[in-house]
Scaffold this active site. Structure first.
Site, mmCIF file in Angstrom:
data_model
loop_
_atom_site.group_PDB
_atom_site.id
_atom_site.type_symbol
_atom_site.label_atom_id
_atom_site.label_comp_id
_atom_site.label_asym_id
_atom_site.label_seq_id
_atom_site.Cartn_x
_atom_site.Cartn_y
_atom_site.Cartn_z
ATOM 1 N N CYS A 245 50.281 56.774 68.991
ATOM 2 C CA CYS A 245 48.746 57.539 68.951
ATOM 3 C C CYS A 245 47.811 57.184 67.837
ATOM 4 O O CYS A 245 47.295 55.713 68.222
ATOM 5 C CB CYS A 245 49.168 58.998 68.541
ATOM 6 S SG CYS A 245 47.952 60.225 68.890
ATOM 7 N N HIS A 329 53.149 60.763 72.752
ATOM 8 C CA HIS A 329 54.201 61.254 71.707
ATOM 9 C C HIS A 329 55.476 61.088 72.399
ATOM 10 O O HIS A 329 55.978 61.823 73.083
ATOM 11 C CB HIS A 329 53.874 62.351 71.319
ATOM 12 C CG HIS A 329 52.796 62.403 69.958
ATOM 13 N ND1 HIS A 329 53.149 62.383 68.796
ATOM 14 C CD2 HIS A 329 51.290 62.616 70.147
ATOM 15 C CE1 HIS A 329 51.881 62.310 68.135
ATOM 16 N NE2 HIS A 329 50.978 62.501 68.963
ATOM 17 N N GLU A 331 58.578 60.985 71.164
ATOM 18 C CA GLU A 331 59.271 62.135 70.442
ATOM 19 C C GLU A 331 59.201 63.478 71.011
ATOM 20 O O GLU A 331 60.251 64.011 71.146
ATOM 21 C CB GLU A 331 59.265 62.135 68.920
ATOM 22 C CG GLU A 331 58.095 63.118 68.553
ATOM 23 C CD GLU A 331 56.487 62.850 68.793
ATOM 24 O OE1 GLU A 331 55.800 63.558 68.611
ATOM 25 O OE2 GLU A 331 56.383 61.571 69.217
#
Length: 357
Positions: A245, A329, A331
């Protein structure tokens, strides 16, 4: 108690106040996720922003200690269609209203979030003020002269070096607004982690015998994080670098690329991303208001991923310099967990480098 929403374009909406009720200012943005409101509230990338949730019922499964991405609520304000009166979930440890009040965060319910979202989509993100006071010329002047802070990364970064032991690779993380989910996923791969403040010097990073350095997600304009850009410039070619990001944007700027502000950003859990190397699409979670300018990429940047909706850059690499970044993202698993594979891919690259050394 009534609450008023004042937008930069003069729009005034009236709803019901909950949480804390002090007047706040920020940049209004929207998030399209159907779940994950607690992760959104505690994501440091939202520092300084007032978040509108497009899903109409928020608070219905309560609040718990596990689903936090940092040690506090990071948003400046929160706007929902309906604040659930009763929460129901086996993990719930409290309700949203009490949580926001404890955290000192102003929230507004009972407004037309669909109309508000469409306004942001059409006109772009705007300055916004939330208050329980009547809208006066003084408040309008406050909003007019408000500007988004340029030191948000400094505000959300860790202030001390933290270490998490592991048996595998030693990964350093430059904390620009790190989500706990990122460190948990890397830790789950057996890595040891050292998390550094945003302004750690490149000399100090190189002194830690790291296998790679990850520049994390975070809030604000990447061009405001000049110190991090300089650090990345000095690390390029000396150690493998990863970015997520804001971290990806920092690496692109360090390689001579450019970034720009999106009209209303990408914030939600259903963004399709095409991997140009495999021609496969991942459904990803995203939270960013800036992007890499694909028209100004340098020869040092190979674009690896693009957003299917608007063709913006979602990932790049430089294999020779061992620099890799993604805009989404990896995760986050808001349902689909397609992007989790990114961390394994990055660790495999380090294993390959070790084999070739």
């Amino acid at each position: 108690m009534n609450a008023h929403i004042l937008l930069e374009d003069g729009t005034v909406l009236t709803g019901k106040a909950f949480g804390d009720t002090k007047t706040v200012l920020g940049e209004i943005v929207f998030n399209t996720s159907m779940t994950g409101y607690q992760e959104t509230l505690t994501d440091p990338s939202y520092a300084g922003q007032i978040v509108v949730m497009t899903y109409p019922l928020i608070g219905n499964y309560g609040i718990n200690e596990k689903d936090v991405e940092s040690d506090k609520v990071q948003v400046s304000g929160f706007i929902v269609k309906e604040n659930a009166k009763f929460e129901s979930n086996w993990m719930s440890q409290g309700n949203l209203s009490d949580y926001l009040k404890e955290q000192g965060v102003f929230a507004v319910s009972d407004v037309d979030t669909r109309m508000l979202t469409k306004k942001i989509r059409n006109q772009g993100t705007m300055k916004c003020l939330l208050t329980t006071e009547e809208i006066t010329d003084n408040l309008k002047e406050q909003l007019k002269h408000y500007s988004f802070p340029t030191n948000t990364v400094e505000q959300v970064s860790t202030r001390e070096i933290k270490h998490i032991a592991g048996e595998g690779k030693h990964i350093g993380i430059v904390d620009l607004g790190l989500k706990r989910g990122i460190s948990h996923h890397i830790e789950a791969l057996g890595c040891s982690l050292t998390i550094f403040p945003w302004d750690t010097t490149y000399e100090k990073l190189l002194s830690y015998d790291l296998d790679a350095v990850l520049f994390s997600n975070g809030p604000g304009d990447p061009k405001d994080a000049k110190y991090a850009i300089h650090t990345a410039e000095q690390l390029i070619g000396k150690i493998p670098l990863f970015g997520i990001c804001l971290g990806q944007q920092i690496l692109a700027l360090a390689l001579g690329g450019d970034t720009y502000k999106l009209k209303f950003g990408h914030r939600g859990g259903n963004h399709p991303v095409l991997d140009l190397r495999t021609n496969k699409v991942m459904i990803t979670a995203q939270n960013h208001g800036y992007a890499i300018n694909s028209n100004k990429v340098t020869k040092d940047i190979e674009i690896t991923h693009i957003n299917v909706n608007d063709l913006t850059v979602e990932g790049f690499c430089n294999k020779q310099l061992n620099v890799y970044g993604v805009q989404f993202h990896p995760e986050a698993g808001p349902g689909p967990s397609d992007a989790n594979v990114i961390f394994k891919q990055w660790m495999s690259l380090l294993d390959e480098e070790g084999d070739n050394a």
